[in-house]
Write a protein that holds these residues in place. Sequence first.
Motif, PDB file in Angstrom:
ATOM      1  N   SER A 172     -13.854 -19.398  23.925  1.00 55.02           N
ATOM      2  CA  SER A 172     -13.525 -18.362  22.953  1.00 55.02           C
ATOM      3  C   SER A 172     -14.588 -18.341  21.874  1.00 55.02           C
ATOM      4  O   SER A 172     -14.924 -19.391  21.305  1.00 55.02           O
ATOM      5  CB  SER A 172     -12.157 -18.624  22.319  1.00 55.02           C
ATOM      6  N   THR A 173     -15.103 -17.169  21.615  1.00 58.06           N
ATOM      7  CA  THR A 173     -16.114 -17.067  20.564  1.00 58.06           C
ATOM      8  C   THR A 173     -15.510 -17.355  19.192  1.00 58.06           C
ATOM      9  O   THR A 173     -16.226 -17.581  18.227  1.00 58.06           O
ATOM     10  CB  THR A 173     -16.741 -15.665  20.539  1.00 58.06           C
ATOM     11  N   PHE A 180     -22.047 -14.258  17.076  1.00 57.87           N
ATOM     12  CA  PHE A 180     -22.210 -14.974  18.346  1.00 57.87           C
ATOM     13  C   PHE A 180     -23.647 -14.835  18.863  1.00 57.87           C
ATOM     14  O   PHE A 180     -24.276 -15.805  19.270  1.00 57.87           O
ATOM     15  CB  PHE A 180     -21.212 -14.425  19.367  1.00 57.87           C
ATOM     16  N   CYS A 181     -24.164 -13.623  18.826  1.00 58.72           N
ATOM     17  CA  CYS A 181     -25.507 -13.378  19.365  1.00 58.72           C
ATOM     18  C   CYS A 181     -26.587 -14.124  18.575  1.00 58.72           C
ATOM     19  O   CYS A 181     -27.636 -14.474  19.128  1.00 58.72           O
ATOM     20  CB  CYS A 181     -25.814 -11.883  19.374  1.00 58.72           C
ATOM     21  N   SER A 182     -26.307 -14.377  17.302  1.00 56.98           N
ATOM     22  CA  SER A 182     -27.301 -15.036  16.460  1.00 56.98           C
ATOM     23  C   SER A 182     -27.583 -16.472  16.901  1.00 56.98           C
ATOM     24  O   SER A 182     -28.603 -17.054  16.515  1.00 56.98           O
ATOM     25  CB  SER A 182     -26.835 -15.037  14.998  1.00 56.98           C
ATOM     26  N   THR A 234     -33.580 -12.562  24.952  1.00 63.37           N
ATOM     27  CA  THR A 234     -32.229 -12.559  25.540  1.00 63.37           C
ATOM     28  C   THR A 234     -31.527 -11.267  25.135  1.00 63.37           C
ATOM     29  O   THR A 234     -31.692 -10.806  24.003  1.00 63.37           O
ATOM     30  CB  THR A 234     -31.381 -13.738  25.014  1.00 63.37           C
ATOM     31  N   THR A 235     -30.765 -10.709  26.055  1.00 53.89           N
ATOM     32  CA  THR A 235     -29.891  -9.587  25.715  1.00 53.89           C
ATOM     33  C   THR A 235     -28.444 -10.007  25.958  1.00 53.89           C
ATOM     34  O   THR A 235     -28.131 -10.615  26.987  1.00 53.89           O
ATOM     35  CB  THR A 235     -30.223  -8.349  26.559  1.00 53.89           C
ATOM     36  N   ARG A 248     -24.673  -3.846  22.424  1.00 53.59           N
ATOM     37  CA  ARG A 248     -25.793  -4.614  22.975  1.00 53.59           C
ATOM     38  C   ARG A 248     -26.651  -5.138  21.843  1.00 53.59           C
ATOM     39  O   ARG A 248     -27.053  -4.371  20.959  1.00 53.59           O
ATOM     40  CB  ARG A 248     -26.626  -3.692  23.862  1.00 53.59           C
ATOM     41  N   ILE A 249     -26.906  -6.415  21.876  1.00 54.24           N
ATOM     42  CA  ILE A 249     -27.854  -7.014  20.922  1.00 54.24           C
ATOM     43  C   ILE A 249     -28.912  -7.758  21.714  1.00 54.24           C
ATOM     44  O   ILE A 249     -28.593  -8.540  22.609  1.00 54.24           O
ATOM     45  CB  ILE A 249     -27.148  -7.987  19.947  1.00 54.24           C
TER      46      ILE A 249
END
Length: 290
Positions: free
Chosen positions: A19-20, A56-58, A114-115, A276-277
């Motif tokens: 879980s994020t 999360f993406c960071s 990364t995507t 999308r990041i």
Amino acid sequence: MVRYKPLSGSFGVEICDFSTADHDHEVMSALLETFYRHQFMVIPSQELSVGQFNTFCSWFGAPEPHFLDHLRLPGYPAVLTLSNMTKNGRQIGVHEGASFWHTDVAYRDPPNSTTITFSVIAPTDPVELEISDMAKAYEELPESLKKEIDGLKVLHHYGNRADMDENSPYSAERLTDEQKRKVANVYQPLVMKHPVTGRKALYAVAGSSFGIMGMNDQTALSLLDELKDHAIQPKFVQKYPYKKGDIVAWDTLATMHKGPLTRLTNDPGESRLLWRISVTGHNPMSLPII
Ligand SMILES: [Fe+2]
């Protein structure tokens, strides 16, 4: 401890019981290691706000606002929307502009590393992402060809060299006049040594690659086409049907991908919306894993 299971195709991994909402440094370190080993990752059944997705993406690197600034999510410059939906008669995200084999933002320096995508709305009949394992594709080249291409530099700029017709569904997303003025040439290695895993991979041989330094165009494009055809053989390609709530991430330095072609619609059964990041660089805690 992150639990994972390999996807059914030749590569890629599904992350289980994650879980994020409760990740921490230890969990993310294990997740990143698993991700880079498998190059392509799916985390199903997530519920995320756009702020949580951004956070999360960071962990993967530095989120990079996309060149297509008119299709960013308002208020979140790093979030690009991918969608076949419309608002007031205009598309709300990238619709057809990714329906060809490409590598995300190889046309900037530094390129995306990364995507990460989050599936906010998915059609009833899932649409598929196709993704190829460029490290395996490189490893299976004849040794003589590996020697020939190691060290070559490829010219990149925005677009799909296989289809430059702005009105084609297989061309890159149409640019505004201001964006067209910002298109620049960059050079990237044809064979990319991954900064985390150390593995070599073919890099960005389709889409934005338009030439090779020191080689005439005809020879260069013929070589790039040959390498692309090699890399998209079914034995190197994984197909993944997006479901609502999926986080799907790919290592852009070791994969190449193609999005589905869908029609513009607001029909609930056919609509799709992804956030999308893409990031540049890598989290220092993931360097190196082998
Ligand atoms: Fe893409």
